[in-house]
Design a protein around this motif. Structure first.
Motif, short mmCIF file in Angstrom:
data_model
loop_
_atom_site.label_atom_id
_atom_site.label_comp_id
_atom_site.label_asym_id
_atom_site.label_seq_id
_atom_site.Cartn_x
_atom_site.Cartn_y
_atom_site.Cartn_z
N THR A 23 0.83 -1.19 0.01
CA THR A 23 0.02 -0.08 -0.07
C THR A 23 0.84 1.41 0.03
OG1 THR A 23 -1.55 -1.05 1.39
CG2 THR A 23 -1.88 1.09 1.02
N SER A 24 1.97 1.29 0.84
CA SER A 24 2.71 2.44 1.19
C SER A 24 4.11 2.01 1.43
CB SER A 24 1.88 3.39 1.94
OG SER A 24 2.59 4.61 2.46
N ALA A 25 5.02 2.77 1.29
CA ALA A 25 6.49 2.87 1.80
C ALA A 25 6.80 3.96 2.62
CB ALA A 25 7.45 2.76 0.42
N LEU A 26 7.14 3.67 3.76
CA LEU A 26 7.39 4.51 4.83
C LEU A 26 8.79 5.30 4.58
CD1 LEU A 26 6.21 2.96 8.23
CD2 LEU A 26 5.60 5.41 7.43
N VAL A 27 9.07 6.54 4.70
CA VAL A 27 10.21 7.05 4.50
C VAL A 27 10.54 7.90 5.83
CG1 VAL A 27 10.35 6.92 1.90
CG2 VAL A 27 9.81 9.03 3.30
N GLY A 28 11.99 8.02 6.33
CA GLY A 28 12.17 8.79 7.00
C GLY A 28 12.75 10.37 6.21
N ALA A 29 13.17 11.30 7.16
CA ALA A 29 13.65 12.31 6.49
C ALA A 29 14.37 13.06 7.30
CB ALA A 29 12.62 13.43 5.91
N SER A 30 15.53 13.90 7.30
CA SER A 30 16.26 14.75 8.20
C SER A 30 16.30 15.91 7.71
CB SER A 30 17.85 13.83 8.11
OG SER A 30 18.47 13.97 6.84
N SER A 31 15.66 16.20 6.31
CA SER A 31 15.58 17.55 5.80
C SER A 31 14.32 17.42 4.77
CB SER A 31 16.82 18.03 5.04
OG SER A 31 17.19 17.09 3.79
N VAL A 32 14.07 18.85 4.44
CA VAL A 32 12.98 19.04 3.72
C VAL A 32 13.70 18.52 2.14
CG1 VAL A 32 11.91 20.93 1.90
CG2 VAL A 32 11.83 20.53 4.56
N ARG A 33 14.69 18.76 1.74
CA ARG A 33 15.20 18.60 0.50
C ARG A 33 15.39 16.84 0.45
NH1 ARG A 33 19.35 19.86 -3.26
NH2 ARG A 33 19.26 18.39 -4.85
N GLN A 34 15.87 16.11 1.23
CA GLN A 34 15.72 14.57 1.26
C GLN A 34 14.38 14.09 0.93
OE1 GLN A 34 16.46 12.39 5.03
NE2 GLN A 34 17.98 11.28 3.96
N LEU A 35 13.26 14.71 1.84
CA LEU A 35 11.90 14.26 1.52
C LEU A 35 11.54 14.54 0.47
CD1 LEU A 35 8.92 13.56 3.12
CD2 LEU A 35 8.76 16.07 3.06
N GLU A 36 11.58 15.78 -0.26
CA GLU A 36 11.27 15.93 -1.64
C GLU A 36 11.84 15.03 -2.69
OE1 GLU A 36 10.69 20.81 -1.51
OE2 GLU A 36 12.51 20.12 -1.91
N ASP A 37 13.31 14.82 -2.57
CA ASP A 37 13.86 13.56 -3.34
C ASP A 37 13.23 12.28 -3.22
OD1 ASP A 37 15.54 15.63 -4.28
OD2 ASP A 37 17.26 15.01 -2.82
N ASN A 38 12.79 12.05 -2.10
CA ASN A 38 12.14 10.69 -2.04
C ASN A 38 10.73 10.80 -2.52
OD1 ASN A 38 14.20 9.40 -0.35
ND2 ASN A 38 13.34 9.97 1.59
N VAL A 39 9.86 11.77 -2.46
CA VAL A 39 8.75 11.76 -3.01
C VAL A 39 8.60 11.74 -4.44
CG1 VAL A 39 6.60 13.27 -3.24
CG2 VAL A 39 7.70 12.72 -0.92
N ALA A 40 9.71 12.38 -4.95
CA ALA A 40 10.11 12.30 -6.45
C ALA A 40 9.93 10.99 -7.19
CB ALA A 40 11.08 13.10 -6.83
N ALA A 41 10.25 9.95 -6.31
CA ALA A 41 10.44 8.59 -6.94
C ALA A 41 9.04 8.13 -7.56
CB ALA A 41 10.70 7.66 -5.60
N LEU A 42 8.04 8.90 -7.17
CA LEU A 42 6.61 8.31 -7.49
C LEU A 42 6.50 8.87 -9.10
CD1 LEU A 42 4.53 9.36 -4.48
CD2 LEU A 42 5.26 7.06 -5.13
N ALA A 43 7.26 9.73 -9.70
CA ALA A 43 7.18 10.28 -11.14
C ALA A 43 7.73 9.04 -11.93
CB ALA A 43 8.29 11.21 -11.33
N ASN A 44 8.03 7.83 -11.42
CA ASN A 44 8.38 6.62 -12.42
C ASN A 44 8.25 5.36 -11.69
OD1 ASN A 44 9.26 4.87 -14.35
ND2 ASN A 44 11.25 5.59 -14.47
N LEU A 45 6.99 4.97 -11.41
CA LEU A 45 6.72 3.65 -10.67
C LEU A 45 6.96 2.39 -11.39
CD1 LEU A 45 4.22 4.79 -8.20
CD2 LEU A 45 6.53 4.54 -7.71
N ALA A 46 6.95 2.65 -12.84
CA ALA A 46 6.75 1.51 -13.75
C ALA A 46 8.32 0.68 -14.09
CB ALA A 46 6.37 1.66 -15.11
N PHE A 47 8.27 -0.45 -14.07
CA PHE A 47 9.40 -1.23 -14.23
C PHE A 47 9.09 -2.24 -15.44
CE2 PHE A 47 10.12 0.01 -9.94
CZ PHE A 47 11.91 0.10 -10.07
#
Length: 334
Positions: free
Chosen positions: A292-316
Motif C-alpha cells: 500500500t505504502s512505503a514509509l520514509v524518514g527525512a532529516s531535511s526537506v530536500r531529502q523528503l522532496e527527493d524521496n517523493v520524486a520517486a513517484l514520478a516513475n513507478l513502472a519497471f
C-alpha cells in the motif's frame, strides 16, 4: 495559524487503497522513527512535516518508543499538531504502536499483555494531545502472551474509540494469519501489517504478501532504503557522521566492497531510469500492488522532496527487474 497548507496538495500524490478496507494511504508515508526526538531542532521537524503535508503525505507513522529519549517523537509531534495541524486533523492518518520497553516495572517492559498495550496507547494519546489515533499497532509478536489477549487489546482500543483501525508489525505469515483470524472473530478486522522490506530484505515475498492479500489487509513497508544503504551515500565509502558510524541498526561492517559494487550497478540502472538509487529503491518496493505504502524518514526537506520524486516513475520493465535480481539476488542482503 490556519489556512497555510498548499491548496494543490492532493494534485500529484498517488493514493492506494489499504487492502479491502475503505482507507486510502499515500504511496509514500512519513515515519518519525528518527529525526523527531529532542536531539533535532523543532524548526527542522516543523519544516519537514509542513512540506510533507503540502506534498500530499497524509499519513504520519509513530510508535510509543520513537525519539531520543523514547516517547519524545510523540511529544514533539503533538506540539506540531497543536501549533500547525489543528485545522487539518481530519486530513491526517496518524498511527502509533506498542510493543517495546517504555517504563519501569513489569507492566512497562513491552510485549502484548493487555495492561501494557492499553496503558501504552493512553500514554501515546496524552503525549500527542489526541482523543484517538487512526491506526494502533501491536509492534511485535509476544510469544509469552496469548495472541487472543494482544488482539483483544487492539479490539478494545478500536471499540473504545481510542483507535479507528488495528494493525500489526513484524509478525510472520503464520502469526499474521492467526492474528487476523482472532481479530475477524472479534469483529475488528486487521487493517494493515507493517514489515521491513527493501531490495536487501525481501522476506515478505515468502508468504506474508500472500497472507495479507488473502486476509484483505494492506501492507506498509518500513526501511525501504535499508537504513540508507540503498542511497548514493555509501557508494564510494562510509562518510564521517553517517548512520553507519553510530547507529545500532546499520554497521560499517555491513558495507563491504562487494556490496558497494552491487549498489553501484543498481545506481547505473537508476540513472537510466532518470532516478537516484534511493528513488528507484522506493519505486521498487511499490511495484507490487499489494504494498500500500512505503514509509520514509527525512532529516531535511530536500531529502523528503527527493524521496517523493520517486513517484514520478513507478513502472519497471521485465528487463529492469531481471537486471536488478541479477545484481542483487534474493538473500544477497542477509
Amino acid at each position: 495559524m490556519t489556512g497555510w497548507a498548499d491548496p494543490g496538495r492532493y494534485d500529484s500524490m498517488t493514493y492506494r487503497r489499504t487492502g479491502r478496507s475503505g482507507l486510502d494511504l499515500p504511496a509514500i508515508s512519513l515515519g518519525l522513527w528518527h529525526n523527531f526526538g529532542d536531539d533535532v531542532p523543532l524548526e527542522r521537524q516543523r519544516a519537514i512535516l509542513r512540506r510533507a503535508f503540502d506534498l500530499g503525505i497524509t499519513h504520519i507513522d509513530l510508535a510509543n518508543n520513537y525519539g531520543v529519549p523514547a516517547g519524545s517523537a510523540e511529544t514533539n509531534f503533538g506540539r506540531h499538531l497543536r501549533e500547525d495541524f489543528g485545522p487539518y486533523r481530519d486530513e491526517l492518518v496518524i498511527s502509533t504502536k506498542a510493543g517495546w520497553d517504555m517504563w519501569p516495572g513489569p507492566y512497562g517492559q513491552g510485549g502484548g499483555g493487555r495492561k501494557y498495550v492499553l496503558a501504552s496507547l493512553d500514554q501515546s494519546l496524552r503525549r500527542m494531545g489526541l482523543d484517538y489515533v487512526d491506526v494502533f499497532y501491536s509492534h511485535r509478536p509476544d510469544l509469552t502472551t496469548p495472541f487472543e489477549e494482544t488482539m483483544g487489546a487492539l479490539d478494545t482500543a478500536v471499540r473504545s474509540g481510542r483507535a479507528l483501525y488495528a494493525g500489526i508489525s513484524n509478525y510472520s505469515p503464520e502469526q499474521t494469519a492467526q492474528a487476523a483470524a482472532i481479530l475477524r472473530d472479534l469483529g475488528t478486522p486487521l487493517l494493515i501489517h507493517q514489515p521491513s522490506y527493501s531490495m536487501l530484505d525481501r522476506w515478505i515475498e515468502d508468504g506474508l504478501l500472500g497472507t495479507l492479500e488473502q486476509e484483505g489487509a494492506g501492507c506498509i513497508v518500513f526501511s525501504p532504503l535499508a537504513q540508507g544503504l540503498l542511497t548514493d551515500r555509501y557508494l564510494e565509502g562510509i562518510p564521517e557522521g553517517s548512520r553507519a558510524t553510530h547507529s545500532r541498526f546499520l554497521s560499517a561492517d555491513d558495507i563491504t566492497d562487494e556490496l558497494r559494487g552491487r549498489l553501484r550497478a543498481l545506481a547505473a540502472i537508476a540513472a537510466e531510469r532518470g532516478q537516484s538509487l534511493a528513488q528507484m529503491a522506493l519505486a521498487w518496493t511499490l511495484r507490487d500492488p499489494r504494498v500500500t505504502s512505503a514509509l520514509v524518514g527525512a532529516s531535511s526537506v530536500r531529502q523528503l522532496e527527493d524521496n517523493v520524486a520517486a513517484l514520478a516513475n513507478l513502472a519497471f520493465s521485465d528487463e529492469e527487474l531481471a537486471r536488478i535480481d541479477e545484481i542483487l539476488p534474493r538473500g544477497a542482503g542477509d
